[in-house]
Scaffold this motif. Sequence first.
Motif, PDB file in Angstrom:
ATOM      1  N   THR A  65       0.841  -1.190   0.000  1.00 14.87           N
ATOM      2  CA  THR A  65       0.000   0.000   0.000  1.00 14.87           C
ATOM      3  C   THR A  65       0.876   1.240   0.000  1.00 14.87           C
ATOM      4  OG1 THR A  65      -2.007   0.992   0.951  1.00 14.87           O
ATOM      5  CG2 THR A  65      -0.294   0.347   2.508  1.00 14.87           C
ATOM      6  N   LEU A  66       0.268   2.341  -0.433  1.00 17.90           N
ATOM      7  CA  LEU A  66       0.951   3.639  -0.474  1.00 17.90           C
ATOM      8  C   LEU A  66      -0.114   4.695  -0.221  1.00 17.90           C
ATOM      9  CD1 LEU A  66       3.189   5.688  -1.228  1.00 17.90           C
ATOM     10  CD2 LEU A  66       2.635   5.265  -3.622  1.00 17.90           C
ATOM     11  N   ALA A  67       0.113   5.547   0.748  1.00 13.05           N
ATOM     12  CA  ALA A  67      -0.887   6.558   1.096  1.00 13.05           C
ATOM     13  C   ALA A  67      -0.207   7.876   1.432  1.00 13.05           C
ATOM     14  CB  ALA A  67      -1.704   6.086   2.305  1.00 13.05           C
ATOM     15  N   ARG A  73      -0.307  16.280  -0.807  1.00 16.02           N
ATOM     16  CA  ARG A  73      -0.097  15.708  -2.154  1.00 16.02           C
ATOM     17  C   ARG A  73       0.538  16.688  -3.128  1.00 16.02           C
ATOM     18  NH1 ARG A  73      -5.708  12.139  -2.279  1.00 16.02           N
ATOM     19  NH2 ARG A  73      -5.006  10.788  -0.574  1.00 16.02           N
ATOM     20  N   ARG A  74       1.073  16.126  -4.182  1.00 16.87           N
ATOM     21  CA  ARG A  74       1.747  16.859  -5.274  1.00 16.87           C
ATOM     22  C   ARG A  74       2.968  17.634  -4.792  1.00 16.87           C
ATOM     23  NH1 ARG A  74      -0.995  16.150 -10.215  1.00 16.87           N
ATOM     24  NH2 ARG A  74       1.007  16.524 -11.175  1.00 16.87           N
ATOM     25  N   ARG A  75       3.635  17.081  -3.775  1.00 16.52           N
ATOM     26  CA  ARG A  75       4.883  17.694  -3.311  1.00 16.52           C
ATOM     27  C   ARG A  75       6.015  16.672  -3.341  1.00 16.52           C
ATOM     28  NH1 ARG A  75       2.890  19.618   2.304  1.00 16.52           N
ATOM     29  NH2 ARG A  75       1.020  20.740   1.699  1.00 16.52           N
ATOM     30  N   GLY A  76       5.798  15.558  -3.998  1.00 15.31           N
ATOM     31  CA  GLY A  76       6.865  14.582  -4.141  1.00 15.31           C
ATOM     32  C   GLY A  76       6.974  13.568  -3.018  1.00 15.31           C
ATOM     33  N   VAL A  77       5.985  13.558  -2.086  1.00 16.82           N
ATOM     34  CA  VAL A  77       6.061  12.607  -0.961  1.00 16.82           C
ATOM     35  C   VAL A  77       6.004  11.165  -1.472  1.00 16.82           C
ATOM     36  CG1 VAL A  77       4.892  11.773   1.125  1.00 16.82           C
ATOM     37  CG2 VAL A  77       5.096  14.236   0.706  1.00 16.82           C
ATOM     38  N   ALA A  78       5.015  10.855  -2.315  1.00 14.54           N
ATOM     39  CA  ALA A  78       4.884   9.479  -2.810  1.00 14.54           C
ATOM     40  C   ALA A  78       6.099   9.076  -3.636  1.00 14.54           C
ATOM     41  CB  ALA A  78       3.614   9.335  -3.640  1.00 14.54           C
ATOM     42  N   GLY A  79       6.609  10.003  -4.436  1.00 15.23           N
ATOM     43  CA  GLY A  79       7.788   9.687  -5.250  1.00 15.23           C
ATOM     44  C   GLY A  79       8.971   9.310  -4.369  1.00 15.23           C
ATOM     45  N   ALA A  80       9.169  10.055  -3.280  1.00 14.29           N
ATOM     46  CA  ALA A  80      10.292   9.769  -2.367  1.00 14.29           C
ATOM     47  C   ALA A  80      10.091   8.427  -1.672  1.00 14.29           C
ATOM     48  CB  ALA A  80      10.417  10.892  -1.343  1.00 14.29           C
ATOM     49  N   ASP A 104      -9.005   3.217 -12.457  1.00  9.36           N
ATOM     50  CA  ASP A 104      -9.626   4.547 -12.280  1.00  9.36           C
ATOM     51  C   ASP A 104      -8.756   5.514 -11.474  1.00  9.36           C
ATOM     52  OD1 ASP A 104     -11.753   3.400 -13.545  1.00  9.36           O
ATOM     53  OD2 ASP A 104     -12.978   3.150 -11.739  1.00  9.36           O
ATOM     54  N   ASN A 105      -7.637   5.047 -10.950  1.00 12.33           N
ATOM     55  CA  ASN A 105      -6.822   5.877 -10.045  1.00 12.33           C
ATOM     56  C   ASN A 105      -5.785   6.695 -10.838  1.00 12.33           C
ATOM     57  OD1 ASN A 105      -5.264   6.962  -8.015  1.00 12.33           O
ATOM     58  ND2 ASN A 105      -5.241   5.095  -6.768  1.00 12.33           N
ATOM     59  N   THR A 106      -6.261   7.820 -11.350  1.00 15.23           N
ATOM     60  CA  THR A 106      -5.421   8.652 -12.231  1.00 15.23           C
ATOM     61  C   THR A 106      -4.124   9.086 -11.545  1.00 15.23           C
ATOM     62  OG1 THR A 106      -7.495   9.536 -13.038  1.00 15.23           O
ATOM     63  CG2 THR A 106      -5.517  10.668 -13.742  1.00 15.23           C
TER      64      THR A 106
HETATM   65  C1  LIG Z   1      -1.336   8.428  -5.472  1.00 18.69           C
HETATM   66  C2  LIG Z   1      -0.686   9.227  -4.330  1.00 18.69           C
HETATM   67  C3  LIG Z   1       0.025   8.259  -3.404  1.00 18.69           C
HETATM   68  C4  LIG Z   1       0.314  10.242  -4.942  1.00 18.69           C
HETATM   69  O1  LIG Z   1       0.960  10.914  -3.848  1.00 18.69           O
HETATM   70  P1  LIG Z   1       1.726  12.326  -4.045  1.00 18.69           P
HETATM   71  O2  LIG Z   1       2.629  12.515  -2.887  1.00 18.69           O
HETATM   72  O3  LIG Z   1       0.725  13.380  -4.329  1.00 18.69           O
HETATM   73  O4  LIG Z   1       2.564  12.064  -5.377  1.00 18.69           O
HETATM   74  P2  LIG Z   1       3.873  12.886  -5.830  1.00 18.69           P
HETATM   75  O5  LIG Z   1       3.725  14.318  -5.427  1.00 18.69           O
HETATM   76  O6  LIG Z   1       5.081  12.172  -5.375  1.00 18.69           O
HETATM   77  O7  LIG Z   1       3.718  12.790  -7.414  1.00 18.69           O
HETATM   78  C5  LIG Z   1       4.694  12.170  -8.234  1.00 18.69           C
HETATM   79  C6  LIG Z   1       4.163  12.133  -9.657  1.00 18.69           C
HETATM   80  O8  LIG Z   1       2.981  11.320  -9.722  1.00 18.69           O
HETATM   81  C7  LIG Z   1       2.077  11.863 -10.693  1.00 18.69           C
HETATM   82  N1  LIG Z   1       0.845  12.322 -10.024  1.00 18.69           N
HETATM   83  C8  LIG Z   1       0.648  12.461  -8.680  1.00 18.69           C
HETATM   84  N2  LIG Z   1      -0.620  12.899  -8.457  1.00 18.69           N
HETATM   85  C9  LIG Z   1      -1.208  13.029  -9.662  1.00 18.69           C
HETATM   86  C10 LIG Z   1      -2.499  13.426 -10.081  1.00 18.69           C
HETATM   87  N3  LIG Z   1      -3.443  13.798  -9.185  1.00 18.69           N
HETATM   88  N4  LIG Z   1      -2.773  13.408 -11.399  1.00 18.69           N
HETATM   89  C11 LIG Z   1      -1.860  13.037 -12.311  1.00 18.69           C
HETATM   90  N5  LIG Z   1      -0.580  12.655 -11.976  1.00 18.69           N
HETATM   91  C12 LIG Z   1      -0.272  12.643 -10.667  1.00 18.69           C
HETATM   92  C13 LIG Z   1       2.798  13.037 -11.327  1.00 18.69           C
HETATM   93  O9  LIG Z   1       3.546  12.527 -12.426  1.00 18.69           O
HETATM   94  C14 LIG Z   1       3.713  13.463 -10.201  1.00 18.69           C
HETATM   95  O10 LIG Z   1       4.822  14.196 -10.626  1.00 18.69           O
HETATM   96  P3  LIG Z   1       4.669  15.810 -10.775  1.00 18.69           P
HETATM   97  O11 LIG Z   1       4.018  16.323  -9.524  1.00 18.69           O
HETATM   98  O12 LIG Z   1       6.101  16.232 -10.960  1.00 18.69           O
HETATM   99  O13 LIG Z   1       3.808  16.014 -11.982  1.00 18.69           O
HETATM  100  C15 LIG Z   1      -1.768  10.034  -3.540  1.00 18.69           C
HETATM  101  O14 LIG Z   1      -2.568  10.756  -4.458  1.00 18.69           O
HETATM  102  C16 LIG Z   1      -2.660   9.173  -2.663  1.00 18.69           C
HETATM  103  O15 LIG Z   1      -2.353   8.883  -1.503  1.00 18.69           O
HETATM  104  N6  LIG Z   1      -3.814   8.757  -3.207  1.00 18.69           N
HETATM  105  C17 LIG Z   1      -4.781   7.941  -2.460  1.00 18.69           C
HETATM  106  C18 LIG Z   1      -4.240   6.572  -2.139  1.00 18.69           C
HETATM  107  C19 LIG Z   1      -3.759   5.830  -3.375  1.00 18.69           C
HETATM  108  O16 LIG Z   1      -4.374   5.895  -4.424  1.00 18.69           O
HETATM  109  N7  LIG Z   1      -2.640   5.082  -3.229  1.00 18.69           N
HETATM  110  C20 LIG Z   1      -2.037   4.318  -4.299  1.00 18.69           C
HETATM  111  C21 LIG Z   1      -2.752   3.020  -4.409  1.00 18.69           C
HETATM  112  S1  LIG Z   1      -1.947   1.941  -5.581  1.00 18.69           S
END
Ligand SMILES: CC(C)(COP(=O)(O)OP(=O)(O)OC[C@H]1O[C@@H](n2cnc3c(N)ncnc32)[C@H](O)[C@@H]1OP(=O)(O)O)[C@@H](O)C(=O)NCCC(=O)NCCS
Length: 143
Positions: A65-67, A73-80, A104-106
Amino acid sequence: MPAPLSAGDAPALAALHAAAFPPAEAWGADAISLMLGLEGAYGFGLDGQGFILARAVAGEAEILTLAVAPEARRRGVAGALLRAAMMEAQYRDALVMFLEVSADNTAARGLYSHAGFAQVGLRRRYYADGSDALVLSRPLSAA
Ligand SMILES: CC(C)(COP(=O)(O)OP(=O)(O)OC[C@H]1O[C@@H](n2cnc3c(N)ncnc32)[C@H](O)[C@@H]1OP(=O)(O)O)[C@@H](O)C(=O)NCCC(=O)NCCS
């Protein structure tokens, strides 16, 4: 910097998971604790803003899982977190990493595509809401 997680973090992680996922998909502290106890399981958290759980067994790794909290969001937390999980998997001798994501999870699809994951399978109507799961993978040798 992502920091390693332990079972003692489970209550705080459950709160984060509930904030990130719809109620039907949220994992409680017991489930998270159980996941962290699986063979080869590990996790990283980043400043209470997000966390990732993964496991690496017999040369293959998977994201469990990843949350990330909505306000972080959109600050690179998930990427790190994803990079930390991939590096740890490599350290544990995994050659490939898999995960499942809803078609469906864009946001998540964007994240994983950005990180070099490609689709290798499809599980139809896999999730409770009827959406399909895409199976993605990425070789770790190039991480
Ligand atoms: C999916 C999720 C983990 C992304 O977390 P985040 O910290 O916002 O992601 P990051 O900031 O590290 O984004 C890295 C890249 O992912 C892509 N991305 C992230 N959010 C996006 C969005 N809403 N739409 C399109 N691309 C997206 C982009 O390419 C982004 O790079 P950029 O910001 O330079 O364009 C977060 O939205 C989340 O927790 N969602 C709900 C739970 C979930 O779906 N978990 C994954 C289940 S498999």
